[in-house]
Design an enzyme around this catalytic site. Structure first.
Site, PDB file in Angstrom:
ATOM      1  N   CYS A 204      23.192 -11.946  -1.958  1.00 19.22           N
ATOM      2  CA  CYS A 204      22.307 -13.113  -1.964  1.00 19.22           C
ATOM      3  C   CYS A 204      22.785 -14.168  -2.956  1.00 19.22           C
ATOM      4  O   CYS A 204      22.991 -13.858  -4.136  1.00 19.22           O
ATOM      5  CB  CYS A 204      20.888 -12.687  -2.318  1.00 19.22           C
ATOM      6  SG  CYS A 204      19.741 -14.075  -2.490  1.00 19.22           S
TER       7      CYS A 204
ATOM      8  N   GLN B 289       3.189   1.550   1.835  1.00 20.63           N
ATOM      9  CA  GLN B 289       4.457   1.519   1.111  1.00 20.63           C
ATOM     10  C   GLN B 289       5.452   0.574   1.790  1.00 20.63           C
ATOM     11  O   GLN B 289       5.586   0.594   3.018  1.00 20.63           O
ATOM     12  CB  GLN B 289       5.065   2.925   1.035  1.00 20.63           C
ATOM     13  CG  GLN B 289       4.309   3.882   0.127  1.00 20.63           C
ATOM     14  CD  GLN B 289       4.665   3.700  -1.338  1.00 20.63           C
ATOM     15  OE1 GLN B 289       5.325   2.748  -1.734  1.00 20.63           O
ATOM     16  NE2 GLN B 289       4.208   4.627  -2.167  1.00 20.63           N
TER      17      GLN B 289
ATOM     18  N   CYS C 293       4.946   5.168  -9.959  1.00 23.79           N
ATOM     19  CA  CYS C 293       5.783   3.977  -9.785  1.00 23.79           C
ATOM     20  C   CYS C 293       6.206   3.405 -11.139  1.00 23.79           C
ATOM     21  O   CYS C 293       6.840   2.360 -11.198  1.00 23.79           O
ATOM     22  CB  CYS C 293       5.047   2.915  -8.966  1.00 23.79           C
ATOM     23  SG  CYS C 293       3.484   2.383  -9.674  1.00 23.79           S
TER      24      CYS C 293
ATOM     25  N   CYS D 247      15.844  -9.461  -7.508  1.00 26.21           N
ATOM     26  CA  CYS D 247      16.876  -8.410  -7.466  1.00 26.21           C
ATOM     27  C   CYS D 247      17.623  -8.417  -8.797  1.00 26.21           C
ATOM     28  O   CYS D 247      18.734  -8.945  -8.892  1.00 26.21           O
ATOM     29  CB  CYS D 247      17.847  -8.659  -6.322  1.00 26.21           C
ATOM     30  SG  CYS D 247      17.103  -8.525  -4.697  1.00 26.21           S
TER      31      CYS D 247
ATOM     32  N   CYS E 114      15.920 -13.591   2.822  1.00 20.49           N
ATOM     33  CA  CYS E 114      16.019 -12.604   1.744  1.00 20.49           C
ATOM     34  C   CYS E 114      16.719 -11.349   2.259  1.00 20.49           C
ATOM     35  O   CYS E 114      16.379 -10.830   3.327  1.00 20.49           O
ATOM     36  CB  CYS E 114      14.634 -12.254   1.218  1.00 20.49           C
ATOM     37  SG  CYS E 114      14.624 -10.897   0.035  1.00 20.49           S
TER      38      CYS E 114
ATOM     39  N   TYR F 177      -6.543   8.780  -5.975  1.00 18.61           N
ATOM     40  CA  TYR F 177      -5.903   7.481  -5.723  1.00 18.61           C
ATOM     41  C   TYR F 177      -5.242   7.510  -4.337  1.00 18.61           C
ATOM     42  O   TYR F 177      -4.065   7.190  -4.172  1.00 18.61           O
ATOM     43  CB  TYR F 177      -4.848   7.159  -6.785  1.00 18.61           C
ATOM     44  CG  TYR F 177      -5.293   7.300  -8.212  1.00 18.61           C
ATOM     45  CD1 TYR F 177      -5.937   6.251  -8.870  1.00 18.61           C
ATOM     46  CD2 TYR F 177      -5.060   8.470  -8.937  1.00 18.61           C
ATOM     47  CE1 TYR F 177      -6.340   6.377 -10.196  1.00 18.61           C
ATOM     48  CE2 TYR F 177      -5.459   8.598 -10.258  1.00 18.61           C
ATOM     49  CZ  TYR F 177      -6.102   7.554 -10.879  1.00 18.61           C
ATOM     50  OH  TYR F 177      -6.501   7.675 -12.187  1.00 18.61           O
TER      51      TYR F 177
ATOM     52  N   ASP G 137      -1.412   9.697  -7.258  1.00  9.18           N
ATOM     53  CA  ASP G 137      -0.465   8.605  -7.005  1.00  9.18           C
ATOM     54  C   ASP G 137      -1.110   7.330  -7.542  1.00  9.18           C
ATOM     55  O   ASP G 137      -1.551   6.472  -6.779  1.00  9.18           O
ATOM     56  CB  ASP G 137      -0.168   8.496  -5.513  1.00  9.18           C
ATOM     57  CG  ASP G 137       0.903   7.458  -5.193  1.00  9.18           C
ATOM     58  OD1 ASP G 137       1.483   6.888  -6.146  1.00  9.18           O
ATOM     59  OD2 ASP G 137       1.145   7.195  -4.002  1.00  9.18           O
TER      60      ASP G 137
ATOM     61  N   CYS H 287      16.268 -16.314  -8.472  1.00  5.64           N
ATOM     62  CA  CYS H 287      15.055 -15.667  -7.982  1.00  5.64           C
ATOM     63  C   CYS H 287      14.548 -14.618  -8.961  1.00  5.64           C
ATOM     64  O   CYS H 287      13.365 -14.583  -9.295  1.00  5.64           O
ATOM     65  CB  CYS H 287      15.325 -15.041  -6.622  1.00  5.64           C
ATOM     66  SG  CYS H 287      14.007 -14.004  -5.989  1.00  5.64           S
TER      67      CYS H 287
ATOM     68  N   GLU I  91     -10.665   7.297  -3.403  1.00  3.26           N
ATOM     69  CA  GLU I  91     -10.112   5.958  -3.629  1.00  3.26           C
ATOM     70  C   GLU I  91     -11.258   5.011  -3.957  1.00  3.26           C
ATOM     71  O   GLU I  91     -12.316   5.067  -3.324  1.00  3.26           O
ATOM     72  CB  GLU I  91      -9.357   5.477  -2.379  1.00  3.26           C
ATOM     73  CG  GLU I  91      -8.879   4.041  -2.419  1.00  3.26           C
ATOM     74  CD  GLU I  91      -7.936   3.758  -3.569  1.00  3.26           C
ATOM     75  OE1 GLU I  91      -8.233   2.833  -4.353  1.00  3.26           O
ATOM     76  OE2 GLU I  91      -6.913   4.458  -3.673  1.00  3.26           O
TER      77      GLU I  91
END
Length: 477
Positions: free
Chosen positions: A73, A307, A433, A82, A165, A336, A406, A79, A357
């Site tokens: 890119c 996801q 994450c 990345c 992108c 979660y 999660d 940006c 949740e």
């Protein structure tokens, strides 16, 4: 030596931060430089000087690192999405694996000897581009007033015009160009954040990788009037977009709030279906994720959490099922649980699954997904895990053999962790994450009766510094 702002300096990059900034030192004094990678010799211009460290801007690469590659890119530096695209993919995987391990050592207090024993090789991608099934493009105007779509430059709200992108699906470019052409031809204004005026704010595009179904949702600053259409000459946009292969749903999201929240709560479908569908397959971990076992189909709305990398999601959820070690006799709690993605996979093996949740709409989606897949041994509850979980355990006597968590980036609520420790399931599967908050939570769990069995990083976000981690804990007998 005294360093000053705007001073030019040549340094060697010997390390990187968890956020992907290169680190170089002169006489022990560290400089943090974005867009550099380990092994680079670079010329930098000092931008900010502190007592114990400084920041620099990359002026030129004097001698490139052996890990530096040509980027796909042309906008990757501006940006900022990345952060490590200039690094070879194999070196990216090493960087992410080290990031997880270092956080577990530094924050979690786990020994390198233990981690060498329990950590498994990171799960990478064969094709680390075009993996995102969801893209959200801000819409603005250039200096001539023409509408543009792209991404915000790092730490700003200035739009870098780019409809192609390299992380998104190839259809995004065609869809965006059709929308921009429609806006220009029909004098449809882009939203101006400063003035709070203009119509089109963002464009959301989602694609089902298995189904091929595509959804487009325009976020608009709309005020209802006599005209029932949400957009000027709305049919022209519909005619254009409906010709895109796979187009299934076109909608608008009403957002008149002057905040950073992108999507409005009010969604109106203007063409096609309200939702798209996609299927995720559980795969054989032992067979290097090659053989599919069972597919579960999910119904996805513009507001659904799903996801963004479906290829790696299959691997991540397959690992979760493998780590849980379910034999068919277990009662499993999925805290979660979102729209029930992990819950429904667990239900294919467990005796009974309960999902919790706090977002009501997510639970509605979870129940819908269970029904459309004919899965009956799963029940979903709206509420916080730290309230629902102990209530069902203490009042209704529902036990927990396995608990899956999660959580969002901030990790598990401490009350939730205390509840899990009190109930004492045989196994805990933690999907994270953010390996920093994972390390913090694992320390709490392992100080009070649990031990780590397995840890594995999964690269859900190639070219970025982000990495998913899955961990299996067992109760010490």
């Amino acid at each position: 030596m005294v360093y000053e702002k705007n001073q030019l300096l040549t340094i060697d990059i010997t390390d990187m931060t968890a956020d992907g900034e290169g680190i170089g030192k002169t006489d022990g004094y560290p400089f943090f430089v974005k867009d550099t990678i380990i092994g680079d010799q670079v010329q930098i211009r000092i931008t900010r000087v502190k007592k114990n460290y400084a920041y620099g801007r990359l002026e030129k690469v004097v001698t490139p690192s052996p890990f530096r590659i040509e980027t796909k890119c042309p906008f990757h530096r501006q940006c900022g999405g990345c952060q490590i695209q200039a690094m070879s993919y194999q070196r990216q995987l090493q960087f992410k694996e080290s990031k997880v391990k270092n956080n577990l050592i530094r924050i979690g207090g786990f020994t390198p000897k233990l981690l060498d024993k329990v950590m498994e090789p990171i799960v990478g991608m064969e094709e680390p581009f075009y993996y995102r099934n969801k893209a959200l493009y801000p819409i603005g105007a250039d200096k001539e007033g023409n509408p543009v779509a792209g991404f915000y430059a790092g730490r700003t709200h200035s739009i870098i015009a780019n409809t192609d992108c390299s992380l998104g699906v190839k259809e995004n470019k065609e869809i965006l160009e059709k929308i921009l052409s429609y806006m220009k031809e029909n004098h449809v204004t882009a939203y101006d954040e400063a003035a709070g005026r203009g119509l089109v704010r963002h464009v959301l595009i989602r694609k089902g990788f298995q189904s091929g179904e595509i959804m487009v949702c325009l976020v608009i600053n709309f005020r209802a009037g006599k005209n029932t259409d949400f957009l000027p000459n709305q049919e022209k946009l519909i005619d254009s977009l409906s010709n895109v292969k796979g187009m299934t749903s076109i909608s608008v999201s009403i957002n008149r709030e002057r905040t950073n929240v992108v999507m409005g709560k009010e969604i109106h479908t203007i063409w096609g279906k309200d939702r798209i569908k996609d299927t995720i397959y559980v795969r054989s971990v032992e067979n290097d994720f090659a053989a599919a076992r069972r597919g579960i189909t999910f119904s996805i709305s513009p507001l659904s959490f799903y996801q963004v990398n479906p290829i790696q999601t299959e691997k991540l959820y397959s690992l979760a099922l493998s780590y849980a070690g379910i034999t068919g006799k277990e009662i499993v709690w999925d805290l979660y649980c979102g729209i029930g993605t992990i819950s429904l996979f667990l239900a294919s093996k467990a005796k009974q699954v309960y999902g919790v949740e706090i977002v009501p709409q997510a639970i509605e989606d979870a129940k819908r997904n269970a029904a459309q897949n004919g899965i009956e041994n799963v029940e979903f509850f709206v509420g916080s895990a730290e309230e629902v979980f102990p209530e069902k355990y203490e009042k209704d006597g529902i036990r927990a053999d396995v608990v899956v968590v999660d959580p969002p980036r901030k990790g598990c609520d401490r009350t939730c962790l205390d509840t899990v420790l009190k109930i004492g399931p045989d196994k805990i599967v933690y999907v994270s994450c953010d390996s920093a908050t994972l390390a913090r939570d694992l320390r709490i769990l392992c100080e009070d009766g649990y031990e780590i069995e397995r840890v594995r990083a999964v690269d859900m976000f190639p070219m970025t510094v982000h990495v998913e981690t899955i961990c299996c804990l067992s109760r010490i007998k």
